[in-house]
Design a protein around this motif. Structure first.
Motif, PDB file in Angstrom:
ATOM      1  N   LEU A  69       0.900  -1.287   0.040  1.00  0.00           N
ATOM      2  CA  LEU A  69      -0.084   0.177   0.068  1.00  0.00           C
ATOM      3  C   LEU A  69       0.926   1.409   0.033  1.00  0.00           C
ATOM      4  O   LEU A  69       2.048   1.314   0.801  1.00  0.00           O
ATOM      5  CB  LEU A  69      -0.898   0.154   1.248  1.00  0.00           C
ATOM      6  N   THR A  70       0.444   2.166  -0.947  1.00  0.00           N
ATOM      7  CA  THR A  70       1.629   3.201  -0.980  1.00  0.00           C
ATOM      8  C   THR A  70       0.608   4.611  -0.635  1.00  0.00           C
ATOM      9  O   THR A  70       1.219   5.771  -0.443  1.00  0.00           O
ATOM     10  CB  THR A  70       2.084   3.602  -2.298  1.00  0.00           C
ATOM     11  N   GLU A  71      -0.807   4.496  -0.420  1.00  0.00           N
ATOM     12  CA  GLU A  71      -1.471   5.646  -0.070  1.00  0.00           C
ATOM     13  C   GLU A  71      -2.610   5.114   0.893  1.00  0.00           C
ATOM     14  O   GLU A  71      -2.818   3.922   0.555  1.00  0.00           O
ATOM     15  CB  GLU A  71      -1.780   6.572  -1.282  1.00  0.00           C
ATOM     16  N   PRO A  72      -3.130   6.040   1.486  1.00  0.00           N
ATOM     17  CA  PRO A  72      -4.106   5.625   2.409  1.00  0.00           C
ATOM     18  C   PRO A  72      -5.276   5.199   1.566  1.00  0.00           C
ATOM     19  O   PRO A  72      -5.617   5.755   0.562  1.00  0.00           O
ATOM     20  CB  PRO A  72      -4.436   6.719   3.427  1.00  0.00           C
ATOM     21  N   LYS A  73      -6.168   4.130   2.246  1.00  0.00           N
ATOM     22  CA  LYS A  73      -7.511   3.597   1.457  1.00  0.00           C
ATOM     23  C   LYS A  73      -8.530   4.723   2.163  1.00  0.00           C
ATOM     24  O   LYS A  73      -8.352   5.145   3.474  1.00  0.00           O
ATOM     25  CB  LYS A  73      -7.782   2.390   1.771  1.00  0.00           C
ATOM     26  N   HIS A  74      -9.634   4.840   1.543  1.00  0.00           N
ATOM     27  CA  HIS A  74     -10.726   5.722   2.089  1.00  0.00           C
ATOM     28  C   HIS A  74     -11.979   4.936   2.252  1.00  0.00           C
ATOM     29  O   HIS A  74     -12.469   4.481   1.440  1.00  0.00           O
ATOM     30  CB  HIS A  74     -10.897   7.000   1.245  1.00  0.00           C
ATOM     31  N   LEU A  75     -12.319   4.918   3.396  1.00  0.00           N
ATOM     32  CA  LEU A  75     -13.821   4.366   3.529  1.00  0.00           C
ATOM     33  C   LEU A  75     -14.822   5.614   3.370  1.00  0.00           C
ATOM     34  O   LEU A  75     -14.843   6.693   4.048  1.00  0.00           O
ATOM     35  CB  LEU A  75     -13.858   3.839   5.049  1.00  0.00           C
ATOM     36  N   THR A  76     -15.741   5.541   2.218  1.00  0.00           N
ATOM     37  CA  THR A  76     -16.884   6.740   2.066  1.00  0.00           C
ATOM     38  C   THR A  76     -18.065   6.057   2.112  1.00  0.00           C
ATOM     39  O   THR A  76     -18.329   4.981   2.230  1.00  0.00           O
ATOM     40  CB  THR A  76     -16.394   7.090   0.604  1.00  0.00           C
ATOM     41  N   ASN A  79     -18.762   2.900  -0.111  1.00  0.00           N
ATOM     42  CA  ASN A  79     -18.173   1.538   0.279  1.00  0.00           C
ATOM     43  C   ASN A  79     -18.229   1.318   1.733  1.00  0.00           C
ATOM     44  O   ASN A  79     -17.528   0.261   2.327  1.00  0.00           O
ATOM     45  CB  ASN A  79     -16.622   1.108  -0.155  1.00  0.00           C
ATOM     46  N   ASN A 125     -22.257  -2.041  -1.472  1.00  0.00           N
ATOM     47  CA  ASN A 125     -20.882  -1.277  -1.898  1.00  0.00           C
ATOM     48  C   ASN A 125     -20.610  -1.010  -3.298  1.00  0.00           C
ATOM     49  O   ASN A 125     -21.113  -2.256  -4.008  1.00  0.00           O
ATOM     50  CB  ASN A 125     -19.670  -1.743  -1.167  1.00  0.00           C
TER      51      ASN A 125
END
Ligand SMILES: [Zn+2]
Length: 126
Positions: A69-76, A79, A125
């Motif tokens: 992982l190279t950038e944060p994931k986002h919970l929106t 999803n 989702n």
């Protein structure tokens, strides 16, 4: 008799327990555990210790192989749907379905059927 699986722990055979000490009398050795089922690491390890030994040795290579992982994931809102039900729900007391989707961001709830709840492909989702 069911097939026995070997613990994948890289140091399993180095832990001195009676159940690992096996072989012909006079030539017994400490051996990697063999079990019909194991509880750790999706059934690949006989103990948390063996799971951690494997992870300490291989986890960096595994992550690099499958994609670090190279950038944060986002919970929106799109999803954040989870499935939920009440453990104590009784059909005779209720008009509503026990099974529902809940959006963890908006808190919106939408009913679903028991069949949808049990269908691992069913999700709101996107
Ligand atoms: Zn083990």
């Amino acid at each position: 008799m069911s097939d026995l699986k070997l613990c994948q722990g890289s140091k399993c055979h180095t832990y001195y327990t009676q159940d690992r000490f096996k072989g012909q009398k006079g030539s017994k050795t400490y051996q990697t555990r063999r079990r019909s089922s194991m509880y750790y690491g999706t059934g690949n390890f006989c103990s948390m210790q063996c799971y951690n030994d494997w992870a300490d040795t291989f986890i960096d290579r595994a992550i690099d192989h499958f994609g670090r992982l190279t950038e944060p994931k986002h919970l929106t809102e799109d999803n954040a749907w989870i499935k939920d039900y009440d453990y104590n729900w009784r059909a005779e007391d209720n008009q509503q379905s026990n099974w529902r989707s809940i959006n963890k961001i908006t808190k919106e709830e939408r009913p679903m059927t028991e069949q949808q709840y049990n269908d691992s492909n069913y999700t709101l989702n996107t």
